[in-house]
Design an enzyme around this catalytic site. Structure first.
Site, PDB file in Angstrom:
ATOM      1  CB  CYS A   1      -3.541   4.706  -4.934  1.00  0.00           C
ATOM      2  SG  CYS A   1      -4.763   3.735  -4.029  1.00  0.00           S
TER       3      CYS A   1
ATOM      4  CB  THR B   1      -0.930   0.035   1.227  1.00  0.00           C
ATOM      5  OG1 THR B   1      -1.367   1.383   1.471  1.00  0.00           O
ATOM      6  CG2 THR B   1      -0.223  -0.448   2.485  1.00  0.00           C
TER       7      THR B   1
END
Length: 242
Positions: free
Chosen positions: A202, A93
């Site tokens: 992202c 992440t």
């Protein structure tokens, strides 16, 4: 004493700290295995361990600004990966790299990985798409800037749009053509401001945007990160920006 989980070829065990969201963690697992097959051939697959957290809990902590609590959850997960034999650990992440230095284990840092790829492509001015946390806070943009990059982020309205699509659609596995078109328009505005490339900062954005959606090179952070994890596990040195 030999590592109990290591391949005969001496490949290190990769630890994937994922679940944020599991939609993108699937991509990490897929790319890691594709890279191993590419490098070793035949039916080879990755020797890896996945720890997947509950993203609903992490997302509430993000929204409430309870980053210390989120760090504690990820620190426990990272330590569990180490106990399970992981030797090369990636945090799957971008946003939670805000707490990367608090996890107590060495990581292949996602921003470093991405910045190196951008510099090796000969670019210095890049646009950044990601969650509002990633686009607006220094933990990520500052890390990129430390590599000599000039980082452009979208204007406030575009940042809100990019963030909303991530949390309301992509983390739920929803990809919509209107959202893809909106992202294309955001990218075009970044290019108009001088972006030579665009970082898909992202992990879920790669579910929506690929190279044909951009007039300039895109840098898919999930793919770059997962491939580097395999290369390091196979004994390669960390690449230099050049």
């Amino acid at each position: 004493m030999a590592h109990p989980l290591r391949h005969d070829r001496g490949v290190k065990v990769i630890g994937l700290l994922g679940g944020m969201s599991w939609e993108s963690s699937i991509e990490y697992y897929r790319v890691v295995n594709e890279r191993v097959r590419e490098r070793l051939g035949g039916p080879h697959s990755a020797h890896c361990v996945l720890y997947s957290v509950d993203f609903a809990e992490i997302e509430r902590m993000q929204s409430d600004g309870r980053w210390d609590e989120a760090a504690a959850v990820l620190r426990a997960a990272a330590q569990a990966l180490v106990r399970a034999g992981a030797e090369v650990i990636v945090l799957c992440t971008n946003t939670m790299h805000k707490v990367a230095d608090d996890l107590g284990v060495p990581l292949l840092h996602l921003a470093d990985t991405t910045a190196t790829a951008v510099r090796r492509a000969g670019l210095t001015r890049v646009g950044l798409l990601g969650t509002a946390f990633t686009m607006e806070q220094d933990f990520y943009t500052g890390r990129l800037a430390a590599h000599g990059l000039d980082v452009l982020v979208p204007d406030p309205d575009d940042r809100a749009l990019v963030h909303r699509v991530i949390y309301d659609e992509l983390v739920l596995g929803v990809t919509r053509e209107p959202s893809r078109q909106s992202y294309r328009e955001v990218i075009a505005r970044l290019v108009d401001r001088g972006a030579e490339g665009v970082i898909l900062g992202c992990t879920e954005i790669e579910l929506l945007i690929t190279q044909p959606d951009s007039p300039v090179p895109v840098f898919p952070t999930t793919r770059l990160h997962a491939q580097l994890a395999v290369d390091v596990a196979l004994g390669d040195d960390l690449p230099r920006a050049g």
